[in-house]
Design a protein around this motif. Structure first.
Motif, PDB file in Angstrom:
ATOM      1  N   UNK A  27       5.718 -25.145  67.174  1.00 47.13           N
ATOM      2  CA  UNK A  27       5.299 -24.186  66.144  1.00 47.13           C
ATOM      3  C   UNK A  27       3.834 -24.405  65.764  1.00 47.13           C
ATOM      4  N   UNK A  28       3.457 -25.638  65.526  1.00 49.18           N
ATOM      5  CA  UNK A  28       2.083 -25.962  65.135  1.00 49.18           C
ATOM      6  C   UNK A  28       1.108 -25.724  66.284  1.00 49.18           C
ATOM      7  N   UNK A  29       1.541 -26.030  67.509  1.00 50.58           N
ATOM      8  CA  UNK A  29       0.677 -25.834  68.675  1.00 50.58           C
ATOM      9  C   UNK A  29       0.384 -24.347  68.874  1.00 50.58           C
ATOM     10  N   UNK A  30       1.418 -23.510  68.738  1.00 48.71           N
ATOM     11  CA  UNK A  30       1.226 -22.070  68.908  1.00 48.71           C
ATOM     12  C   UNK A  30       0.296 -21.509  67.832  1.00 48.71           C
ATOM     13  N   UNK A  31       0.483 -21.976  66.600  1.00 49.91           N
ATOM     14  CA  UNK A  31      -0.373 -21.508  65.509  1.00 49.91           C
ATOM     15  C   UNK A  31      -1.820 -21.941  65.740  1.00 49.91           C
ATOM     16  N   UNK A  34      -3.474 -19.882  68.567  1.00 51.35           N
ATOM     17  CA  UNK A  34      -3.863 -18.542  68.135  1.00 51.35           C
ATOM     18  C   UNK A  34      -5.109 -18.580  67.264  1.00 51.35           C
ATOM     19  N   UNK A  35      -5.207 -19.580  66.410  1.00 52.00           N
ATOM     20  CA  UNK A  35      -6.388 -19.714  65.554  1.00 52.00           C
ATOM     21  C   UNK A  35      -7.636 -19.984  66.382  1.00 52.00           C
ATOM     22  N   UNK A  36      -7.485 -20.817  67.398  1.00 49.58           N
ATOM     23  CA  UNK A  36      -8.642 -21.223  68.197  1.00 49.58           C
ATOM     24  C   UNK A  36      -9.166 -20.107  69.081  1.00 49.58           C
ATOM     25  N   UNK A  37      -8.274 -19.299  69.650  1.00 50.53           N
ATOM     26  CA  UNK A  37      -8.704 -18.287  70.612  1.00 50.53           C
ATOM     27  C   UNK A  37      -8.953 -16.921  69.977  1.00 50.53           C
ATOM     28  N   UNK A  93      -1.440  -7.955  59.420  1.00 54.56           N
ATOM     29  CA  UNK A  93      -1.742  -8.884  60.508  1.00 54.56           C
ATOM     30  C   UNK A  93      -0.461  -9.492  61.076  1.00 54.56           C
ATOM     31  N   UNK A  94       0.391 -10.011  60.196  1.00 53.36           N
ATOM     32  CA  UNK A  94       1.621 -10.654  60.663  1.00 53.36           C
ATOM     33  C   UNK A  94       2.533  -9.646  61.351  1.00 53.36           C
ATOM     34  N   UNK A  95       2.616  -8.430  60.794  1.00 57.51           N
ATOM     35  CA  UNK A  95       3.435  -7.391  61.415  1.00 57.51           C
ATOM     36  C   UNK A  95       2.943  -7.087  62.823  1.00 57.51           C
ATOM     37  N   UNK A  96       1.647  -6.883  62.975  1.00 58.91           N
ATOM     38  CA  UNK A  96       1.090  -6.535  64.280  1.00 58.91           C
ATOM     39  C   UNK A  96       1.240  -7.673  65.282  1.00 58.91           C
ATOM     40  N   UNK A 122       5.188 -18.442  63.842  1.00 63.57           N
ATOM     41  CA  UNK A 122       3.859 -19.066  63.884  1.00 63.57           C
ATOM     42  C   UNK A 122       2.766 -18.090  63.446  1.00 63.57           C
ATOM     43  N   UNK A 123       3.009 -16.791  63.600  1.00 63.00           N
ATOM     44  CA  UNK A 123       2.001 -15.798  63.214  1.00 63.00           C
ATOM     45  C   UNK A 123       1.787 -15.767  61.707  1.00 63.00           C
ATOM     46  N   UNK A 124       2.820 -16.136  60.953  1.00 59.61           N
ATOM     47  CA  UNK A 124       2.691 -16.153  59.495  1.00 59.61           C
ATOM     48  C   UNK A 124       1.682 -17.196  59.049  1.00 59.61           C
ATOM     49  N   UNK A 125       1.576 -18.295  59.785  1.00 60.38           N
ATOM     50  CA  UNK A 125       0.608 -19.344  59.455  1.00 60.38           C
ATOM     51  C   UNK A 125      -0.801 -18.890  59.813  1.00 60.38           C
ATOM     52  N   UNK A 126      -0.948 -18.265  60.975  1.00 59.97           N
ATOM     53  CA  UNK A 126      -2.265 -17.794  61.406  1.00 59.97           C
ATOM     54  C   UNK A 126      -2.815 -16.774  60.418  1.00 59.97           C
ATOM     55  N   UNK A 127      -1.950 -15.906  59.924  1.00 63.17           N
ATOM     56  CA  UNK A 127      -2.379 -14.872  58.991  1.00 63.17           C
ATOM     57  C   UNK A 127      -2.892 -15.416  57.676  1.00 63.17           C
ATOM     58  N   UNK A 128      -2.522 -16.654  57.337  1.00 66.65           N
ATOM     59  CA  UNK A 128      -2.978 -17.242  56.080  1.00 66.65           C
ATOM     60  C   UNK A 128      -4.486 -17.465  56.057  1.00 66.65           C
ATOM     61  N   UNK A 129      -5.107 -17.542  57.232  1.00 61.29           N
ATOM     62  CA  UNK A 129      -6.567 -17.695  57.292  1.00 61.29           C
ATOM     63  C   UNK A 129      -7.240 -16.443  56.736  1.00 61.29           C
ATOM     64  N   UNK A 130      -6.832 -15.276  57.238  1.00 62.06           N
ATOM     65  CA  UNK A 130      -7.390 -14.022  56.734  1.00 62.06           C
ATOM     66  C   UNK A 130      -7.045 -13.831  55.262  1.00 62.06           C
TER      67      UNK A 130
END
Length: 275
Positions: A27-31, A34-37, A93-96, A122-130
């Motif tokens: 889960x953390x690796x996927x998040x 996504x953040x890095x790329x 963002x999370x929906x898309x 994992x997308x829910x964590x990435x969306x927290x940046x925005x």
């Protein structure tokens, strides 16, 4: 018999949660991936995180703030709009991302076993940046306008959790439906675009309530993000608390989330075969 079914469902839920926890590293690796790329090999990089909400805010100011002159009480319109945009941008963002997540990871899904639910979660964590950038812009505008946060801000985490659950509920549904029906890949952008104006992001929900009959208000509040955005503005800006109709939004969120988990679990068995 009913008791046995309920006990079996509870047992299955416990096992699923235990399995998800066992794959927390994935889960953390996927998040992190996504953040890095996300903005890799772009000239402006993270600046895009600021450009997108500011461009939308400018449009809202011109349309709702200047042309229509929406009444937002004692809250400056730019501050009013950005507080709604922070919540909506996270949801969108999370929906898309979650809606297309299983299809995008189809090679990994075909080759190895892991709880597929890890991918949309994992997308829910990435969306927290925005989302954090959106809150930062809210803070900046509060300083510019000399606006003091409301004491209701202590309830902010509650509405943040509701926003996350709402985004994941719809995102998980879309990710599971897209496996069988690829048409839903085209539904998600439409939902995001239509939802921006069907949700009180650039205008107060009272503007709708005062001009619609009760049955239409009920339909309007079936949009799960209506109650969430009302809650955001209540906690951050001290505006009117969420109306009684918001209970409809919150109920829809819970129903969507629980049903999405059950449907995703049902489709998970055949994902590797049909992606």
């Amino acid at each position: 018999m009913h008791k046995l079914v309920v006990d079996a469902n509870k047992k299955g839920l416990r096992l699923n949660l235990k399995e998800l926890f066992q794959y927390k590293d994935l889960f953390l690796i996927l998040a992190y991936r996504d953040l890095r790329v996300r903005y890799a090999q772009t000239a402006l990089g993270l600046v895009w995180v600021f450009i997108q909400p500011l461009a939308t805010l400018l449009i809202f100011i011109m349309v709702f703030g200047r042309a229509i002159k929406v009444d937002t009480g004692d809250v400056p319109y730019p501050l009013f709009a950005i507080s709604g945009m922070a919540a909506w941008s996270y949801f969108a963002f999370v929906l898309a991302q979650a809606g297309d997540s299983i299809i995008s990871a189809q090679e990994m899904v075909k080759k190895i076993y892991f709880p597929r639910l890890v991918i949309p979660l994992s997308k829910a964590v990435v969306g927290l940046v925005d989302f954090s950038i959106g809150l930062f812009l809210v803070l900046i505008l509060m300083i510019i306008y000399g606006f003091t946060p409301s004491i209701n801000i202590i309830y902010f985490p509650l509405f943040l959790i509701m926003a996350m659950i709402s985004a994941l509920a719809v995102g998980i549904w879309m990710s599971a439906l897209t496996i069988r029906y690829r048409d839903f890949k085209h539904v998600v952008p439409f939902l995001v675009q239509f939802g921006l104006y069907a949700t009180p992001v650039g205008y107060p929900s009272s503007l709708v309530m005062n001009n619609l009959p009760d049955w239409a208000n009920i339909l309007y509040y079936a949009n799960p993000m209506v109650g969430v955005i009302e809650g955001f503005r209540w906690t951050l800006l001290g505006q009117q608390p969420p109306s009684a109709y918001s209970l409809i939004s919150f109920s829809i969120i819970i129903i969507l989330f629980i049903s999405s988990l059950f449907y995703f679990k049902k489709v998970e068995r055949i994902m590797a075969d049909v992606v």
